[in-house]
Design a protein around this motif. Structure first.
Motif, PDB file in Angstrom:
ATOM      1  N   VAL A   1      -8.648  16.354  15.964  1.00  0.00           N
ATOM      2  CA  VAL A   1      -7.727  17.027  16.873  1.00  0.00           C
ATOM      3  C   VAL A   1      -6.384  16.315  16.761  1.00  0.00           C
ATOM      4  O   VAL A   1      -6.301  15.106  17.009  1.00  0.00           O
ATOM      5  N   VAL A   2      -5.359  17.039  16.382  1.00  0.00           N
ATOM      6  CA  VAL A   2      -4.036  16.460  16.205  1.00  0.00           C
ATOM      7  C   VAL A   2      -3.201  16.777  17.443  1.00  0.00           C
ATOM      8  O   VAL A   2      -2.807  17.914  17.662  1.00  0.00           O
ATOM      9  N   GLY A   3      -2.974  15.769  18.259  1.00  0.00           N
ATOM     10  CA  GLY A   3      -2.229  15.943  19.504  1.00  0.00           C
ATOM     11  C   GLY A   3      -3.074  15.560  20.697  1.00  0.00           C
ATOM     12  O   GLY A   3      -4.152  16.133  20.914  1.00  0.00           O
ATOM     13  N   GLY A   4      -2.587  14.562  21.462  1.00  0.00           N
ATOM     14  CA  GLY A   4      -3.366  14.033  22.567  1.00  0.00           C
ATOM     15  C   GLY A   4      -2.893  14.489  23.930  1.00  0.00           C
ATOM     16  O   GLY A   4      -2.972  13.734  24.902  1.00  0.00           O
ATOM     17  N   GLY A   5      -2.409  15.736  24.037  1.00  0.00           N
ATOM     18  CA  GLY A   5      -2.062  16.316  25.325  1.00  0.00           C
ATOM     19  C   GLY A   5      -3.250  17.046  25.925  1.00  0.00           C
ATOM     20  O   GLY A   5      -4.369  16.992  25.389  1.00  0.00           O
ATOM     21  N   PRO A   6      -3.048  17.766  27.047  1.00  0.00           N
ATOM     22  CA  PRO A   6      -4.169  18.433  27.721  1.00  0.00           C
ATOM     23  C   PRO A   6      -4.938  19.407  26.836  1.00  0.00           C
ATOM     24  O   PRO A   6      -6.167  19.447  26.876  1.00  0.00           O
TER      25      PRO A   6
ATOM     26  N   LEU B   1      -1.888   8.511  24.924  1.00  0.00           N
ATOM     27  CA  LEU B   1      -2.259   9.911  25.107  1.00  0.00           C
ATOM     28  C   LEU B   1      -1.688  10.454  26.411  1.00  0.00           C
ATOM     29  O   LEU B   1      -1.469   9.724  27.368  1.00  0.00           O
ATOM     30  N   GLY B   2      -1.472  11.769  26.435  1.00  0.00           N
ATOM     31  CA  GLY B   2      -1.105  12.453  27.674  1.00  0.00           C
ATOM     32  C   GLY B   2       0.248  12.096  28.241  1.00  0.00           C
ATOM     33  O   GLY B   2       0.443  12.167  29.450  1.00  0.00           O
ATOM     34  N   ARG B   3       1.210  11.769  27.397  1.00  0.00           N
ATOM     35  CA  ARG B   3       2.513  11.315  27.904  1.00  0.00           C
ATOM     36  C   ARG B   3       3.259  12.411  28.664  1.00  0.00           C
ATOM     37  O   ARG B   3       3.883  12.155  29.691  1.00  0.00           O
ATOM     38  N   LYS B   4       3.212  13.637  28.162  1.00  0.00           N
ATOM     39  CA  LYS B   4       3.903  14.725  28.855  1.00  0.00           C
ATOM     40  C   LYS B   4       3.199  15.063  30.164  1.00  0.00           C
ATOM     41  O   LYS B   4       3.838  15.413  31.153  1.00  0.00           O
ATOM     42  N   LEU B   5       1.881  14.938  30.187  1.00  0.00           N
ATOM     43  CA  LEU B   5       1.127  15.154  31.422  1.00  0.00           C
ATOM     44  C   LEU B   5       1.535  14.126  32.469  1.00  0.00           C
ATOM     45  O   LEU B   5       1.733  14.460  33.648  1.00  0.00           O
ATOM     46  N   LEU B   6       1.673  12.884  32.061  1.00  0.00           N
ATOM     47  CA  LEU B   6       2.092  11.841  32.994  1.00  0.00           C
ATOM     48  C   LEU B   6       3.502  12.093  33.509  1.00  0.00           C
ATOM     49  O   LEU B   6       3.792  11.886  34.691  1.00  0.00           O
ATOM     50  N   MET B   7       4.389  12.550  32.632  1.00  0.00           N
ATOM     51  CA  MET B   7       5.749  12.855  33.069  1.00  0.00           C
ATOM     52  C   MET B   7       5.749  14.009  34.060  1.00  0.00           C
ATOM     53  O   MET B   7       6.441  13.973  35.086  1.00  0.00           O
ATOM     54  N   ALA B   8       4.947  15.042  33.788  1.00  0.00           N
ATOM     55  CA  ALA B   8       4.863  16.186  34.692  1.00  0.00           C
ATOM     56  C   ALA B   8       4.339  15.778  36.060  1.00  0.00           C
ATOM     57  O   ALA B   8       4.692  16.381  37.081  1.00  0.00           O
TER      58      ALA B   8
END
Length: 410
Positions: free
Chosen positions: A14-19, A44-51
């Motif tokens: 899996v390429v990409g560690g977002g949701p 992992l999940g950097r954009k999720l943490l920012m959101a």
């Protein structure tokens, strides 16, 4: 994590560690398939943490048909995925991770902790328990023959898995990993792509000098409209323009060139506004007159002066302006400042389980797909739903050697 030389090769990457990517990885791991998640950023999940910094909005608690309308033209495409994993399922998923949720007055659903970090920690612990491995600071640079090619701190690495899930994000927030750089690699493989465009973006406005006093002030109790879209959300007067939830849902219409209108008093009819504007105001200034007669706060008065001068003397004409104030602007903020993007991998490039027609065994999920939705939980829910949908289908492909659509349904 053990040393790479000691790790068995994964069947799925899996390429990409977002949701979206993490959800696809979980579905594969639950089917007993070895999975490696590869992420370009240090964690992992950097954009999720920012959101989640200002409160993680997981989903929207509303009937599914209402929920689907937020996806516009993509609603029909996403319907089966969101029927399988929609608002109710997202809330159950969070509860299963030990994160109790609550629903706000607008129907938005949040973890009681409000932050994303407890949920992400619990999710990563569960994935680790399922045997999911991950590597960070590994950037996918495309294919080399049938192998996936990664630039890593240790040098170039090639992996040839049995299947691949791409969860590479859109083209905004490059510093969090969503830069759209993957588009060239997919185009080289003959994958049809729609051009990237900003979604959920603020507006550029060249304010006059007096508006400086209003920078940072919220605009409340109004209705914005552009084309066929309307929004009762708030906006903020910023140094660079207008930003916030009241503007973001109108991005599709604004991108297409529709003019922006502002109703400063949406709870009053035109006739009611006109009736509250007597012809004589005595010695009161026009601003005080409007403030007292219509209870307009300083932010709304400032916008009326900014975009309506010279204000009409006739009460009926002034009422019409208050109910439909044209907002002059210089277009949307740059794409990298947008919360999300439109464009990406088109529906035609994918089969019903999100596998690339041009690259059998490779799936695409999340915001890299050509759909868009307003903020309010819609973005995250669809990322989770598409990741789950493709992950289950990919597992079925490996375990049975063929795609079975029914296998991805609950």
């Amino acid at each position: 994590m053990s040393e790479r030389s000691a790790e068995p090769p994964p069947r799925a990457v899996v390429v990409g560690g977002g949701p979206a990517g993490l959800m696809a990885a979980e579905m594969l791991a639950r089917a007993g398939i070895s999975v490696l998640v590869v992420e370009a950023k240090p964690s992992l999940g950097r954009k999720l943490l920012m959101a989640g910094k200002s409160g993680l909005n997981l989903t929207k608690d509303e009937p599914l048909d209402d929920f689907l309308r937020a996806y516009g033209a993509a609603a029909d495409w996403l319907r089966p995925m969101l029927e399988a994993f929609g608002p109710d399922e997202v809330q159950g998923w969070a509860a299963d991770l030990g994160q109790a949720v609550f629903t706000g007055s607008t129907g938005r659903v949040f973890p009681q902790a409000m932050k994303a970090s407890p949920l992400l920690r619990a999710w990563l612990a569960r994935l680790e328990g399922l045997g999911v491995r991950w590597r960070t600071r590994w950037r996918w640079t495309g294919w080399e023959g049938e192998a996936l090619r990664f630039a890593t701190p240790e040098g170039l690495v090639r992996i040839t898995p049995e299947l691949t899930v791409l969860a590479l994000g859109g083209a905004s927030w490059a510093r969090l990993g969503s830069d759209g750089a993957w588009a060239g690699s997919l185009a080289e493989r003959g994958v049809e792509l729609a051009p990237f465009a900003p979604a959920n973006a603020g507006l550029c406005v060249a304010w006059s000098g007096p508006m400086r006093a209003r920078f940072g002030q919220p605009v409340k109790g109004v209705r914005f409209s552009a084309g066929r879209l309307t929004s009762r959300g708030e906006a903020v007067i910023s140094e660079r323009g207008l930003e916030g939830g009241g503007i973001y849902p109108l991005t599709p219409a604004l991108r297409a060139g529709a003019p922006l209108w502002l109703d400063l008093l949406p709870d009053l009819t035109l006739e009611e506004v006109s009736a509250r504007l007597p012809r004589s105001r005595g010695k009161a200034s026009l601003s005080n007159h409007l403030r007292k007669a219509l209870r307009l706060d300083p932010a709304r008065l400032a916008l009326l002066q900014e975009f309506g001068r010279p204000l009409p003397a006739d009460p009926a004409d002034l009422a019409r302006l208050i109910k439909a104030l044209p907002i002059r602007h210089d277009g949307l903020r740059p794409m990298d400042e947008a919360i999300s993007t439109a464009g990406g991998v088109t529906r035609a490039a994918l089969d019903d389980v999100l596998m690339l027609r041009a690259c059998p065994g490779t799936y695409c999920v999340g915001e890299m797909l050509d759909w868009e939705a307003p903020t309010g939980g819609y973005l995250l829910t669809a990322c989770l739903a598409t990741g789950r949908w493709a992950g289950r289908a990919a597992a079925a492909r490996l375990l049975s050697g063929q795609e079975i659509n029914a296998s991805v349904r609950p």
